[in-house]
Structures are given as C-alpha cells and as structure tokens.
Design an enzyme around this catalytic site. Sequence first.
Site, PDB file in Angstrom:
ATOM      1  N   HIS A  56       1.930   4.486  -2.913  1.00 23.17           N
ATOM      2  CA  HIS A  56       2.112   5.929  -2.760  1.00 23.17           C
ATOM      3  C   HIS A  56       3.503   6.351  -3.238  1.00 23.17           C
ATOM      4  O   HIS A  56       3.652   7.329  -3.974  1.00 23.17           O
ATOM      5  CB  HIS A  56       1.953   6.332  -1.289  1.00 23.17           C
ATOM      6  N   HIS A  87       0.849  -1.202   0.000  1.00 24.10           N
ATOM      7  CA  HIS A  87       0.000   0.000   0.000  1.00 24.10           C
ATOM      8  C   HIS A  87       0.883   1.251   0.000  1.00 24.10           C
ATOM      9  O   HIS A  87       0.690   2.167  -0.819  1.00 24.10           O
ATOM     10  CB  HIS A  87      -0.905  -0.015   1.231  1.00 24.10           C
ATOM     11  N   GLU A  88       1.846   1.280   0.923  1.00 27.54           N
ATOM     12  CA  GLU A  88       2.740   2.434   0.996  1.00 27.54           C
ATOM     13  C   GLU A  88       3.623   2.522  -0.243  1.00 27.54           C
ATOM     14  O   GLU A  88       3.960   3.622  -0.695  1.00 27.54           O
ATOM     15  CB  GLU A  88       3.598   2.359   2.268  1.00 27.54           C
TER      16      GLU A  88
END
Length: 411
Positions: free
Chosen positions: A26, A22-23
């Site tokens: 980003h 998820h990170e």
Amino acid sequence: MGAFVLGIVLFALCIALSIALHEAGHMLTAKAFGMRVRRFFLGFGPTLVSAKRGETEYGIAALPFGGFCDIAGMTAMDPLTPEEEPRAMYRKPWWQRVAVMCGGIVMNLLLGFMVIYLLAVSAGIPNPYADRTPTVGELSCTSDQIDETSLAECSGDGPAAAAGVRPGDRVLTVDGGELQSFVELRDYVLERPGETIVLGVERGGPGGGNNQPEFVEIPVHVDEVTRLGADGQPYTAGAVGMGSAPVVDAMKRFGPVEAVPAAGRLSGEMISASVEGLIAFPGKIPGVVSAIFGGERDVEGPISVVGASRAGGELVEQNQWSIFFSLLASLNFFLALFNLVPLPPLDGGHIAVVLYEAVRDRIRRLRGLPPGGPVNYEKLMPLTYTMAALLLGVGVLVIIADVTNPVRLFG
C-alpha cells in the site's frame, strides 16, 4: 522441544513479515502516485518504538495482530492539514486509488508465488503436471481395525477384486460422479457400508494390455467393517479392499526457468483452494465454538496466527521445512483473497466504494451532469463497525480454540 519453539517463533516472524510487506505494498504504491503516507506500523495499539523518515513515521505497536498504513485523505472525511490537502488520496484518479488498495493484495500474491518458486528450484514441489487420476494399486481383503495402526488378519479376495477391478485401473467415476483423487473415493466408500457402488474405470491403452483404453462400469458391493474414529471409538464403515497406486513424479524439482510456469500453476491451484476455503469459512465457525468446549477440532477449519505458528512449530520439529514454507505461501494467498472481500474495513470494501464512484460518475457524464462528490463514509460506519466487531469476535474465538484445543498435524 527446542525445535518446536524455534518453529513457532520463525513462523510468527514470517507472518509478521507477510503483514509488513502487505502494508508496504500500500505504502509504496501510494508514494509512487504522490500521496502522503503519514504512518507505516506493524501491529496496533500503543507504540513500542517508532522513527520518522522524511514525512512518514515507521513503527511497531504493542498488539501484533496486523498492521496499518495511514495515507492522508483515504476518505473525504479525514481531517487534513493544508499541506496534505492537494496530495489527499480521495482527490486522486479512481484507478490510482484502486491500485493503492490492491498494492497489499498483489504483494501477498507475489510473496506466495516467490515462496513456491524457491521451493520448486530447491527442495521440490508437488508436481502440478503429474497425473493424479485415482489409480488402483494393491487389491486386498477387508477386515476390522484393531488399533490406530493395524487391521485384523484376513484372506481371499475383497469386494473390489471379486467384482473384477484390476491393478492399474484408472477410476474415473463412482456412481456417475467424477473423481479428482483417491481420497475422494476412499471417503465415498467409507460412508456407504453395505451398499453397492458402481466404479467407472478406464483400463488398457499405453502401458496396458490393449492399444486403445476401454471404459468399464463395475458394480462393487461395499463390505461393512469396524473403524476407529479420532476419539478412539469404533464405528461402522465401508471398505472394498482397494489401495491407491503411487503417483508418478508426485514431487519434482524444477530448473530456474521451468520453475516459473510450474510455480505459477501450483500457485493457481493453491489460490483456487483458498477461494473454496474462504467460501466455506462462515460454515466452519460453529465447529470452532464446539472445539472450545471439547469438541473434535476440524483440521481443515480456520486457524489464527497462534494456530498457524503452532503448526509451524510442529513442522520444524518434524524437519518438514518444505511443508512449513508451503503453509506460509498458502497463508499469503488466503490473506490476499480475504482482503478482496468487498466489505469495509477490508481493502475490498474501499475498492468497492471507489469503483462505485467511478461507475456513478461515468453515468452522470453520459447524462451531462458533473461528477458527484465523494461517498460519505459516515453512512458506512455502522457496517464498518459491525464487520470490525465480527472479525474481532471470530478472531478471538479462533485464538481461544487454538490455545485450548489446537490443530495437531502429527498426532
């Protein structure tokens, strides 16, 4: 016991990987748009280990409850070095900023889809094309429950058979309400002992006695029977003596190409269920508090990383690997949707601010005015702190419940 511990560790690692990806969503999106990524960490709190690669520090922190990607200038309030200033996130076009905040969400959605796809081509998945219309199988008499696994002996027709229900009937409605599954019908009947319900059934047509199906409404009187609750205590329930016919091709293994739409369709169904779960989330919190003090734990209520890992341990112990990975996919879908909630400090909160700025500046241009300045995040800090405190408090409550009164999948 060894398999149980192994399952806990494996699921915890899978959760950590989901958070890391998820990170990474980003980070990779931010780097693609030329933004400066200072740090990429799994966990919070004190640093356990870290290493710097290029301009980014990668590391693992002590508290494994999430992760973060520190992008320079996420808001105009962030202190910046002269080197970071021209690459600050808040200086980029609004659509790039939205894309960065959606990067983690998209990563979770892709990860969930890939897990379902791999299951579809290997072990098989619940067939999204199967006809799950509630269909009558065995008809029987009704009797009281003796213990956890058996009912008292009985003979003769039960209420459904006596009313004219036949094996193979497709039950489309009950008391005028549409049915999606036999479980809905069962639960509806359980809550109406002594009442009369009206089943709307379709019979005939392909595989039946007539060429054209016919719709018939059948009144059925619900018997009063004794059932045992989860606590072992008897209670009065309804029964009509009607079982479900097995769903044809309920589980199916797909080829590499046909698995793509099948996995997409099942993913859509799981995402829809996650939306319903997210909407129901606040209403489930009182049940979590009750469970901490000995109340019955809702198997459909929220669970933490601790509870999910424990469920993973149970599934590995029972050799239920397909459900193990399905649970992982479902978790990723839920994480994606949860982060879309338009409140800070979630990704959706940042997206809402960026979209507000874009709409505001568009209106200003139509009025012949220059773009407005960046939103003052300091004014949002009370809401941010309140939401962070609420999320932390709920998280702690769910963890306590998962330790003291965990959800058990197998008895």
